[in-house]
Design a protein around this motif. Structure first.
Motif, PDB file in Angstrom:
ATOM      1  N   VAL A   1       7.085   2.891  10.253  1.00 42.71           N
ATOM      2  CA  VAL A   1       8.329   2.825   9.484  1.00 42.71           C
ATOM      3  C   VAL A   1       8.269   1.671   8.488  1.00 42.71           C
ATOM      4  O   VAL A   1       8.663   1.816   7.328  1.00 42.71           O
ATOM      5  CB  VAL A   1       9.544   2.689  10.429  1.00 42.71           C
ATOM      6  N   PHE A   2       7.758   0.521   8.901  1.00 45.11           N
ATOM      7  CA  PHE A   2       7.646  -0.638   8.011  1.00 45.11           C
ATOM      8  C   PHE A   2       6.758  -0.319   6.814  1.00 45.11           C
ATOM      9  O   PHE A   2       7.110  -0.612   5.670  1.00 45.11           O
ATOM     10  CB  PHE A   2       7.086  -1.843   8.770  1.00 45.11           C
ATOM     11  N   VAL A   3       5.628   0.298   7.079  1.00 45.55           N
ATOM     12  CA  VAL A   3       4.715   0.646   5.982  1.00 45.55           C
ATOM     13  C   VAL A   3       5.362   1.655   5.047  1.00 45.55           C
ATOM     14  O   VAL A   3       5.276   1.529   3.823  1.00 45.55           O
ATOM     15  CB  VAL A   3       3.375   1.177   6.545  1.00 45.55           C
ATOM     16  N   THR A   4       6.053   2.637   5.607  1.00 49.05           N
ATOM     17  CA  THR A   4       6.677   3.671   4.799  1.00 49.05           C
ATOM     18  C   THR A   4       7.822   3.125   3.950  1.00 49.05           C
ATOM     19  O   THR A   4       7.964   3.474   2.777  1.00 49.05           O
ATOM     20  CB  THR A   4       7.194   4.814   5.693  1.00 49.05           C
ATOM     21  N   VAL A   5       8.614   2.246   4.518  1.00 47.35           N
ATOM     22  CA  VAL A   5       9.812   1.760   3.835  1.00 47.35           C
ATOM     23  C   VAL A   5       9.517   0.577   2.917  1.00 47.35           C
ATOM     24  O   VAL A   5      10.126   0.449   1.854  1.00 47.35           O
ATOM     25  CB  VAL A   5      10.891   1.382   4.881  1.00 47.35           C
ATOM     26  N   VAL A   6       8.559  -0.270   3.282  1.00 41.08           N
ATOM     27  CA  VAL A   6       8.327  -1.499   2.521  1.00 41.08           C
ATOM     28  C   VAL A   6       7.027  -1.448   1.716  1.00 41.08           C
ATOM     29  O   VAL A   6       7.029  -1.670   0.506  1.00 41.08           O
ATOM     30  CB  VAL A   6       8.314  -2.728   3.463  1.00 41.08           C
ATOM     31  N   VAL A   7       5.930  -1.151   2.361  1.00 36.81           N
ATOM     32  CA  VAL A   7       4.617  -1.286   1.713  1.00 36.81           C
ATOM     33  C   VAL A   7       4.385  -0.194   0.668  1.00 36.81           C
ATOM     34  O   VAL A   7       3.933  -0.502  -0.447  1.00 36.81           O
ATOM     35  CB  VAL A   7       3.497  -1.294   2.773  1.00 36.81           C
ATOM     36  N   LEU A   8       4.677   1.051   0.982  1.00 34.33           N
ATOM     37  CA  LEU A   8       4.434   2.123   0.012  1.00 34.33           C
ATOM     38  C   LEU A   8       5.253   1.968  -1.266  1.00 34.33           C
ATOM     39  O   LEU A   8       4.694   2.081  -2.368  1.00 34.33           O
ATOM     40  CB  LEU A   8       4.662   3.489   0.655  1.00 34.33           C
ATOM     41  N   PRO A   9       6.572   1.691  -1.184  1.00 34.41           N
ATOM     42  CA  PRO A   9       7.317   1.470  -2.430  1.00 34.41           C
ATOM     43  C   PRO A   9       6.822   0.236  -3.198  1.00 34.41           C
ATOM     44  O   PRO A   9       6.794   0.244  -4.434  1.00 34.41           O
ATOM     45  CB  PRO A   9       8.764   1.275  -1.971  1.00 34.41           C
ATOM     46  N   LEU A  10       6.413  -0.793  -2.486  1.00 33.08           N
ATOM     47  CA  LEU A  10       5.880  -1.984  -3.150  1.00 33.08           C
ATOM     48  C   LEU A  10       4.593  -1.652  -3.906  1.00 33.08           C
ATOM     49  O   LEU A  10       4.430  -2.037  -5.070  1.00 33.08           O
ATOM     50  CB  LEU A  10       5.631  -3.091  -2.124  1.00 33.08           C
ATOM     51  N   CYS A  11       3.705  -0.919  -3.268  1.00 37.26           N
ATOM     52  CA  CYS A  11       2.458  -0.512  -3.936  1.00 37.26           C
ATOM     53  C   CYS A  11       2.732   0.401  -5.123  1.00 37.26           C
ATOM     54  O   CYS A  11       2.086   0.283  -6.172  1.00 37.26           O
ATOM     55  CB  CYS A  11       1.534   0.185  -2.944  1.00 37.26           C
ATOM     56  N   ALA A  12       3.688   1.305  -4.971  1.00 37.43           N
ATOM     57  CA  ALA A  12       4.044   2.198  -6.084  1.00 37.43           C
ATOM     58  C   ALA A  12       4.606   1.392  -7.249  1.00 37.43           C
ATOM     59  O   ALA A  12       4.276   1.654  -8.412  1.00 37.43           O
ATOM     60  CB  ALA A  12       5.054   3.245  -5.625  1.00 37.43           C
ATOM     61  N   GLY A  13       5.442   0.413  -6.965  1.00 41.63           N
ATOM     62  CA  GLY A  13       5.996  -0.441  -8.020  1.00 41.63           C
ATOM     63  C   GLY A  13       4.922  -1.221  -8.759  1.00 41.63           C
ATOM     64  O   GLY A  13       4.946  -1.317  -9.988  1.00 41.63           O
ATOM     65  N   VAL A  14       3.968  -1.757  -8.003  1.00 38.33           N
ATOM     66  CA  VAL A  14       2.864  -2.491  -8.635  1.00 38.33           C
ATOM     67  C   VAL A  14       2.025  -1.549  -9.496  1.00 38.33           C
ATOM     68  O   VAL A  14       1.647  -1.891 -10.623  1.00 38.33           O
ATOM     69  CB  VAL A  14       1.991  -3.184  -7.560  1.00 38.33           C
ATOM     70  N   ALA A  15       1.748  -0.350  -8.996  1.00 44.48           N
ATOM     71  CA  ALA A  15       0.950   0.613  -9.766  1.00 44.48           C
ATOM     72  C   ALA A  15       1.663   1.030 -11.049  1.00 44.48           C
ATOM     73  O   ALA A  15       1.049   1.108 -12.116  1.00 44.48           O
ATOM     74  CB  ALA A  15       0.651   1.840  -8.903  1.00 44.48           C
ATOM     75  N   ILE A  16       2.962   1.279 -10.963  1.00 47.25           N
ATOM     76  CA  ILE A  16       3.725   1.654 -12.162  1.00 47.25           C
ATOM     77  C   ILE A  16       3.753   0.508 -13.158  1.00 47.25           C
ATOM     78  O   ILE A  16       3.583   0.697 -14.365  1.00 47.25           O
ATOM     79  CB  ILE A  16       5.149   2.094 -11.771  1.00 47.25           C
ATOM     80  N   GLY A  17       3.950  -0.709 -12.661  1.00 49.68           N
ATOM     81  CA  GLY A  17       3.957  -1.882 -13.543  1.00 49.68           C
ATOM     82  C   GLY A  17       2.624  -2.082 -14.242  1.00 49.68           C
ATOM     83  O   GLY A  17       2.578  -2.336 -15.450  1.00 49.68           O
ATOM     84  N   LEU A  18       1.535  -1.962 -13.493  1.00 49.89           N
ATOM     85  CA  LEU A  18       0.209  -2.097 -14.101  1.00 49.89           C
ATOM     86  C   LEU A  18      -0.049  -0.996 -15.120  1.00 49.89           C
ATOM     87  O   LEU A  18      -0.660  -1.236 -16.168  1.00 49.89           O
ATOM     88  CB  LEU A  18      -0.876  -2.075 -13.020  1.00 49.89           C
ATOM     89  N   ASP A  19       0.418   0.213 -14.836  1.00 45.81           N
ATOM     90  CA  ASP A  19       0.261   1.315 -15.781  1.00 45.81           C
ATOM     91  C   ASP A  19       0.975   1.008 -17.091  1.00 45.81           C
ATOM     92  O   ASP A  19       0.428   1.230 -18.173  1.00 45.81           O
ATOM     93  CB  ASP A  19       0.791   2.605 -15.168  1.00 45.81           C
ATOM     94  N   ARG A  20       2.185   0.484 -17.001  1.00 45.87           N
ATOM     95  CA  ARG A  20       2.937   0.168 -18.218  1.00 45.87           C
ATOM     96  C   ARG A  20       2.298  -0.974 -18.993  1.00 45.87           C
ATOM     97  O   ARG A  20       2.264  -0.945 -20.228  1.00 45.87           O
ATOM     98  CB  ARG A  20       4.378  -0.168 -17.854  1.00 45.87           C
ATOM     99  N   VAL A  21       1.791  -1.978 -18.280  1.00 43.67           N
ATOM    100  CA  VAL A  21       1.145  -3.111 -18.965  1.00 43.67           C
ATOM    101  C   VAL A  21      -0.126  -2.650 -19.658  1.00 43.67           C
ATOM    102  O   VAL A  21      -0.366  -2.978 -20.825  1.00 43.67           O
ATOM    103  CB  VAL A  21       0.847  -4.246 -17.960  1.00 43.67           C
ATOM    104  N   THR A  22      -0.946  -1.867 -18.966  1.00 39.57           N
ATOM    105  CA  THR A  22      -2.200  -1.428 -19.580  1.00 39.57           C
ATOM    106  C   THR A  22      -1.956  -0.435 -20.706  1.00 39.57           C
ATOM    107  O   THR A  22      -2.755  -0.351 -21.643  1.00 39.57           O
ATOM    108  CB  THR A  22      -3.143  -0.804 -18.533  1.00 39.57           C
ATOM    109  N   GLU A  23      -0.861   0.310 -20.626  1.00 35.25           N
ATOM    110  CA  GLU A  23      -0.545   1.245 -21.718  1.00 35.25           C
ATOM    111  C   GLU A  23      -0.246   0.482 -23.009  1.00 35.25           C
ATOM    112  O   GLU A  23      -0.574   0.939 -24.098  1.00 35.25           O
ATOM    113  CB  GLU A  23       0.643   2.121 -21.333  1.00 35.25           C
ATOM    114  N   ARG A  24       0.346  -0.681 -22.893  1.00 34.98           N
ATOM    115  CA  ARG A  24       0.609  -1.491 -24.090  1.00 34.98           C
ATOM    116  C   ARG A  24      -0.683  -1.942 -24.758  1.00 34.98           C
ATOM    117  O   ARG A  24      -0.755  -2.055 -25.970  1.00 34.98           O
ATOM    118  CB  ARG A  24       1.452  -2.710 -23.735  1.00 34.98           C
ATOM    119  N   PHE A  25      -1.714  -2.199 -23.945  1.00 34.92           N
ATOM    120  CA  PHE A  25      -2.988  -2.636 -24.501  1.00 34.92           C
ATOM    121  C   PHE A  25      -3.840  -1.462 -24.964  1.00 34.92           C
ATOM    122  O   PHE A  25      -4.907  -1.653 -25.526  1.00 34.92           O
ATOM    123  CB  PHE A  25      -3.770  -3.470 -23.478  1.00 34.92           C
ATOM    124  N   ASP A  26      -3.376  -0.241 -24.707  1.00 31.19           N
ATOM    125  CA  ASP A  26      -4.127   0.944 -25.099  1.00 31.19           C
ATOM    126  C   ASP A  26      -3.816   1.363 -26.534  1.00 31.19           C
ATOM    127  O   ASP A  26      -4.346   2.332 -27.031  1.00 31.19           O
ATOM    128  CB  ASP A  26      -3.801   2.096 -24.136  1.00 31.19           C
TER     129      ASP A  26
END
Length: 71
Positions: free
Chosen positions: A28-53
């Motif tokens: 439950v901890f991984v599902t509620v906390v870790v997965l959304p955190l990882c998704a947020g980091v991935a989305i943020g990195l995608d947006r940052v790298t898109e600016r440099f593209d």
């Protein structure tokens, strides 16, 4: 200021707490906390790298631009 030792001790305490939880609560901890955190980091990195593209003249370059041209 926090020392490195303080941060390490805090992480060790958290890790010990988490590993002593029953398996169901760990899942439950991984599902509620870790997965959304990882998704947020991935989305943020995608947006940052898109600016440099973008080329200096504003044109898209890279994989996404190639995919748009292929359509």
């Amino acid at each position: 200021m926090w020392s490195v030792r303080t941060i390490i001790d805090a992480w060790d305490a958290f890790e010990l707490w988490l590993t002593q939880l029953p398996f169901l609560f760990q899942v439950v901890f991984v599902t509620v906390v870790v997965l959304p955190l990882c998704a947020g980091v991935a989305i943020g990195l995608d947006r940052v790298t898109e600016r440099f593209d973008r080329a200096p003249d504003g044109r898209d370059r890279g994989i996404r631009a190639d995919a748009r041209r292929a359509r």
